[in-house]
Write an enzyme that holds these catalytic residues in place. Structure first.
Site, short mmCIF file in Angstrom:
data_model
loop_
_atom_site.label_atom_id
_atom_site.label_comp_id
_atom_site.label_asym_id
_atom_site.label_seq_id
_atom_site.Cartn_x
_atom_site.Cartn_y
_atom_site.Cartn_z
N HIS A 1 53.06 72.26 74.39
CA HIS A 1 54.17 72.64 73.49
C HIS A 1 55.15 71.47 73.34
O HIS A 1 56.34 71.58 73.63
CB HIS A 1 54.89 73.88 74.02
CG HIS A 1 55.55 74.66 72.92
ND1 HIS A 1 55.69 76.03 72.94
CD2 HIS A 1 56.13 74.28 71.75
CE1 HIS A 1 56.31 76.45 71.85
NE2 HIS A 1 56.59 75.39 71.11
N GLU B 1 52.05 81.16 77.59
CA GLU B 1 52.50 79.82 78.00
C GLU B 1 53.28 79.89 79.30
O GLU B 1 54.20 80.71 79.41
CB GLU B 1 53.36 79.19 76.90
CG GLU B 1 52.58 78.89 75.62
CD GLU B 1 53.40 78.14 74.58
OE1 GLU B 1 54.58 77.84 74.85
OE2 GLU B 1 52.86 77.84 73.50
N ARG C 1 53.11 78.46 66.55
CA ARG C 1 53.37 79.51 67.54
C ARG C 1 52.04 80.04 68.06
O ARG C 1 51.12 80.31 67.27
CB ARG C 1 54.18 80.67 66.94
CG ARG C 1 55.63 80.33 66.63
CD ARG C 1 56.45 80.21 67.90
NE ARG C 1 57.86 80.00 67.63
CZ ARG C 1 58.45 78.82 67.51
NH1 ARG C 1 57.71 77.72 67.60
NH2 ARG C 1 59.74 78.71 67.28
#
Length: 527
Positions: free
Chosen positions: A279, A261, A232
């Protein structure tokens, strides 16, 4: 005939079992506008989503036939869990489906980092044949530090040992016995920072884990250490990481996640010692199929009244049992959350004691909420009400449950005691008529606290001036005190102070409070 609506793009191969069920009609309609989804939802018995569909209280208000919501993945931030629970709708997710994909992605990043593969590829694409600039290192004989040894961290450890690496691991619930079983050495975060050649983080993002790798940790590290984050964004302090890259402390970083993000003008991406992916940890064909299979099977189990394992909210209970224990469920989870934040060290044992009226009830559901409250603080979405006892057992944590007679003060009460390698902590609570759940004891000191919001808890010497100094420091930091409780056992001895404050207390203010003469410990607790 059960009707199931799939409102996001989910692998149809993974949904095959659902679609082949003779008593199920599956409608796949991704991208529905919220108004249209709301108009249709009343027809369906189950809803399957990923992260795009927002399952709000307003949407659920019209879901008159809905029995279950399935999330094909782990995170359930897009689902109003409380609203679903109020309506008796079971919410399930698929926490295991992407474990291998994320572990393999981490290891792919680790190898690319060790051998400078992305940089070498970019160089050869530009027409160069430069072998000297991209000399890497072997993994064999190196030390890997893993912060967070849950499902993914464990899989990374297995792969590292297969490559001949020594594995150090930190996890607040990792017992010595479990570490021995896995073949890893259980150490502190600081020990990992001092000893590891590679460091990878695999924790949820919580108040405790945000920026857990920051300036002080980088200062402990070996020159040239390599850092990975496929968990994370925010676990690693990006500004501190950039500084450590620039001064040579960190030899390279591999990032699959970012604090923002998608990242915008992130200076880390300009560094030739940083490799990055957008990601992609769970982005494999297999992972997408697996999460669809897992959540589809759970939905079928729920619709057919069979056991299910990945409920995010409380599993269904007989109505009479639910009515009897409902008032204690919130109290149990809050006690678990509280005690997990004030206890330090590796957890070995949890003891739950029920007294008075609650001891005459079916308390198994309450015990599950307590375990979830304790374990989810460090393990996040991996823990739910169904698997919490199993996770505790897997981690080697001894859980005991006892019932006693009526308390000398309270008609009913629940006490939770945690034993770690650093000592024992306890908290107890009860239900007050008209006031709901209350915390009435912390580490043996009597208090009366509503378990909500942000609490500042200190253990201190009972002497004049301490409360005033703490209040002044909070005032200087712009933190308002909403309520205060002080518990003591004797004049001039130790005492516990609980302050309900209007916002979280920053790390600098907490440190300043800890320096007040007479303050023995201070904790910032979020409930």
């Amino acid at each position: 005939m059960f009707k199931i609506l799939v409102s996001d793009a989910i692998s149809e191969e993974g949904l095959k079992k659902l679609m082949d069920a003779p008593d199920v009609q599956v409608d796949i309609r991704p991208g529905l506008p919220p108004e249209e989804l709301k108009a249709l939802i009343g027809e369906y018995d189950a809803l399957l989503v990923r992260s795009q569909t927002k399952v709000t209280a307003d949407l659920l208000a019209g879901a008159r036939n809905l029995k279950a919501v399935g999330r094909a993945g782990v995170g359930v931030d897009n689902i109003d869990i409380e609203a679903a629970t109020r309506r008796g709708i079971i919410v399930v997710n698929a926490p295991d489906g992407n474990t291998i994909s994320t572990a393999e992605h981490t290891f792919a990043m680790l190898m690319a980092l060790a051998r400078n593969i992305p940089q070498a590829y970019a160089s050869i694409q530009s027409g160069k044949w430069d072998r000297k600039s991209f000399v890497g290192v072997e993994l064999r004989g190196k030390t890997l530090g893993i912060v967070g040894l849950g499902r993914i961290g464990t899989e990374v450890a297995k792969r590292a040992m297969a490559f001949g690496m020594t594995v150090l691991a930190y996890d607040p619930f990792l017992t010595r016995e479990r570490a021995d079983q896995l073949g890893v050495e259980s150490v502190s975060v600081d020990d990992i920072c001092r000893r590891a050649d590679f460091i990878t983080v695999h924790t949820p993002l919580t108040k405790e884990t945000r920026h857990m790798i920051s300036g002080p940790q980088f200062a402990l590290m070996k020159k040239g250490v390599r850092i990975l984050n496929c968990a994370r964004g925010g676990i690693i302090d990006e500004k501190a990481l950039l500084a450590a890259l620039e001064d040579g402390t960190v030899g390279g970083a591999a990032l699959d996640v970012f604090e923002e993000e998608p990242p915008k003008d992130n200076p880390l991406l300009a560094s030739n010692r940083v490799i990055a992916t957008p990601h992609l940890g769970a982005s494999t064909v297999e992972a997408q199929i697996n999460v669809a299979i897992d959540v589809g099977e759970e939905i079928l189990n729920i619709l057919h009244d069979r056991p299910f394992k990945n409920a995010v909210n409380l599993p269904s209970l007989p109505a009479e049992v639910m009515r009897a224990v409902q008032p204690y469920l919130a109290l149990g989870e809050k006690l678990g959350q509280l005690i997990s934040q004030i206890a330090a060290g590796r957890l070995y044992a949890i003891e739950v004691t029920y007294g008075g009226a609650v001891a005459e009830r079916e308390v198994a559901p309450v015990s599950r909420t307590i375990l979830k409250g304790i374990l989810s603080y460090h393990h996040g979405d991996e823990v739910n009400y169904v698997n919490a006892p199993f996770i505790a057992e897997t981690l080697g944590i001894k859980v005991t449950e006892t019932k006693t007679g009526r308390h000398k003060v309270f008609n009913d009460w629940i006490s939770v005691q945690l034993t770690t390698d650093e000592g024992t902590h306890s908290a107890a609570g009860t239900l007050f008529n008209g006031l709901g759940p209350r915390i009435v004891q912390i580490d043996g000191y009597s208090v009366d606290v509503a378990p909500q919001g942000t609490l500042l808890i200190t253990r201190h010497i009972d002497q004049p001036g301490i409360i005033g100094q703490v209040g002044s420091l909070l005032g200087a930091a712009g933190v308002n005190i909403a309520a205060m409780q002080v518990g003591r056992k004797e004049l001039g001895g130790q005492a516990v102070m609980v302050l309900a404050v209007d916002k979280p207390v920053d790390a600098e203010t907490l440190a300043n409070i800890g320096q007040v003469p007479g303050i023995l410990a201070v904790r910032d607790v979020s409930l």
